[in-house]
Design an enzyme around this catalytic site. Sequence first.
Site, PDB file in Angstrom:
ATOM      1  N   ASP A   1      -5.594 -36.840   2.928  1.00 11.29           N
ATOM      2  CA  ASP A   1      -5.877 -35.996   1.767  1.00 11.29           C
ATOM      3  C   ASP A   1      -6.850 -36.718   0.855  1.00 11.29           C
ATOM      4  OD1 ASP A   1      -5.667 -33.645   0.342  1.00 11.29           O
ATOM      5  OD2 ASP A   1      -3.968 -34.328  -0.859  1.00 11.29           O
TER       6      ASP A   1
ATOM      7  N   HIS B   1     -10.579 -32.189 -11.307  1.00  6.08           N
ATOM      8  CA  HIS B   1      -9.164 -32.488 -11.062  1.00  6.08           C
ATOM      9  C   HIS B   1      -8.866 -33.968 -11.329  1.00  6.08           C
ATOM     10  CE1 HIS B   1      -5.189 -32.509  -9.252  1.00  6.08           C
ATOM     11  NE2 HIS B   1      -5.562 -33.469  -8.428  1.00  6.08           N
TER      12      HIS B   1
ATOM     13  N   ARG C   1      -2.664 -41.120 -16.972  1.00  6.35           N
ATOM     14  CA  ARG C   1      -2.996 -42.508 -17.273  1.00  6.35           C
ATOM     15  C   ARG C   1      -3.616 -42.697 -18.639  1.00  6.35           C
ATOM     16  NH1 ARG C   1      -5.880 -42.668 -12.959  1.00  6.35           N
ATOM     17  NH2 ARG C   1      -7.599 -42.980 -14.386  1.00  6.35           N
TER      18      ARG C   1
ATOM     19  N   GLU D   1      -5.922 -26.361  -2.279  1.00 11.77           N
ATOM     20  CA  GLU D   1      -6.856 -27.168  -1.495  1.00 11.77           C
ATOM     21  C   GLU D   1      -7.348 -26.366  -0.307  1.00 11.77           C
ATOM     22  OE1 GLU D   1      -5.830 -31.180  -0.533  1.00 11.77           O
ATOM     23  OE2 GLU D   1      -4.405 -31.394  -2.198  1.00 11.77           O
TER      24      GLU D   1
ATOM     25  N   ASP E   1      -0.957 -28.170  -0.972  1.00 11.97           N
ATOM     26  CA  ASP E   1      -0.384 -29.513  -0.908  1.00 11.97           C
ATOM     27  C   ASP E   1       0.695 -29.621  -1.987  1.00 11.97           C
ATOM     28  OD1 ASP E   1       0.044 -32.159  -0.353  1.00 11.97           O
ATOM     29  OD2 ASP E   1      -1.682 -32.875  -1.490  1.00 11.97           O
TER      30      ASP E   1
ATOM     31  N   GLN F   1       6.177 -38.041  -8.160  1.00 14.28           N
ATOM     32  CA  GLN F   1       4.849 -38.666  -8.020  1.00 14.28           C
ATOM     33  C   GLN F   1       4.560 -39.650  -9.163  1.00 14.28           C
ATOM     34  OE1 GLN F   1       1.680 -35.763  -8.125  1.00 14.28           O
ATOM     35  NE2 GLN F   1       0.059 -37.269  -7.810  1.00 14.28           N
TER      36      GLN F   1
ATOM     37  N   TYR G   1       3.934 -43.582  -7.803  1.00 13.38           N
ATOM     38  CA  TYR G   1       2.583 -43.654  -7.223  1.00 13.38           C
ATOM     39  C   TYR G   1       1.871 -44.983  -7.457  1.00 13.38           C
ATOM     40  CZ  TYR G   1      -0.304 -43.026 -11.416  1.00 13.38           C
ATOM     41  OH  TYR G   1      -0.943 -43.205 -12.610  1.00 13.38           O
TER      42      TYR G   1
ATOM     43  N   THR H   1      -7.114 -31.346  -4.595  1.00  9.99           N
ATOM     44  CA  THR H   1      -7.012 -30.164  -5.456  1.00  9.99           C
ATOM     45  C   THR H   1      -8.380 -29.740  -5.954  1.00  9.99           C
ATOM     46  OG1 THR H   1      -4.886 -31.005  -6.157  1.00  9.99           O
ATOM     47  CG2 THR H   1      -5.850 -29.274  -7.505  1.00  9.99           C
TER      48      THR H   1
HETATM   49 MN    MN Z   1      -3.432 -33.161  -2.609  1.00 12.93          MN
END
Ligand code: MN
Length: 429
Positions: free
Chosen positions: A135, A142, A151, A211, A243, A250, A254, A359
């Site tokens: 992916d 995005h 973040r 996606e 997705d 996440q 992540y 995305t």
């Molecule tokens: Mn994705």
Amino acid sequence: MKITANNPNRKSWLEVADNSDFPIQNIPFGVFITKDDIITIGTRIGDFAIDLGALHQLGYFKDIPLTDDIFLQDSLNDFIADGRKTWRLVRNKIADLFDVTANGLRDQADHKDKVIFRMEDVEMQLPVTVGDYTDFYASKEHATNVGTLFRDPENALLPNWLHIPIGYHGRSSSIIPSGTPIRRPYGQSRPAEGSNTPTFGPSRLLDFELEMAFITTDSNHLGERIPIEEAEEYIFGMVLFNDWSARDIQGWEYQPLGPFLGKNFASTISPWIVTLDALEPFRTDNPEQVNEPLPYLKVDGQKSYDIKLQVGIQPEGKEETVVANSNFKYMYWTMVQQLAHHTVNGCNVRSGDMMGSGTISGPTKDSYGSMLELSWRGQNPIPMNDGSERKFINDNDTVIMRAHCDNDKVRIGFGDCTGKVLPAIEFKK
Ligand code: MN
């Protein structure tokens, strides 16, 4: 070789509604099970599924060099591995057989009985056995939105993003065809304010990601690379792709290695692979790139495609609400750049591998490709036609994605990519 199947003036002797995603110019490839429980490779015109295994057995492909069982399979992997020349010959032949000016099959009632089915009488399967699934993260809007939300708004786009098509290796075992329900996943998420213990339970922030994905053929040997000029040769076609993502899982897991259980519980694809050949008339200018890409990523010619995308949410028993309209052309990194980058280190790509775009978010607030962005992490709930609102996806909601291209002559579509979210299974711990 000419792609004669694409002739916009063609009409089929099979009935095709004006707004169909599957006119005779499309001729996608898929796998289905007939009422008699026979699994076969097929194509679709209008609302008819066409059994290519039966057509081949009846001798309609005799002038194309194909093995006898090439279509009598439960996946397209071997057919795709035959390469672009074969795909073109077969598409052109199917277009000729079903052209309104053609005799032959149309006059053979017994053959038609064996070959042509109504879509409601077949069950679509996954079109390929996906060996490896990657992916990407190729929409600048995005990546900027997610960087801002997860973040740091000041440095939303990390410095590498404008130089490399960022991606990660996903999981193929949980790729499912459109219409398969999914279960709300369990997982850990960030500890509540003032606590040291992560929370655990069904995801509360279940999301879709709008996606598209491309399917490759056997391309390069281990240690070799695919030059960007050749990359297109190795792309069979595209599907629409949801997705599914659990944002709370996440967000906690992540760093430092990237997506894991927040992503791999389900990935839904549309069951018909629309060939790159069928999309040929819909090429469009590539997005302007901020930095000059390194030479191995430099693109010549139009490698973007104008594919209109839509996402709707349908609560159980209620009317659907369209929540986003986007376009595949917003992708900053094109598919050929992704494939060239993927193999630049010598990583080998095989027939049936699937590469997600990431995305696809457009520039406007109604063109974002996830609820995370559309509701701005829940700050701006989306009003629904039934009077309710959504920050993320509720139990028993069905997410419906659609994709099509059109010009004044022809419309080529992908059909729906849908999935209903079932409540989490109850576990004791
Ligand atoms: Mn994705």
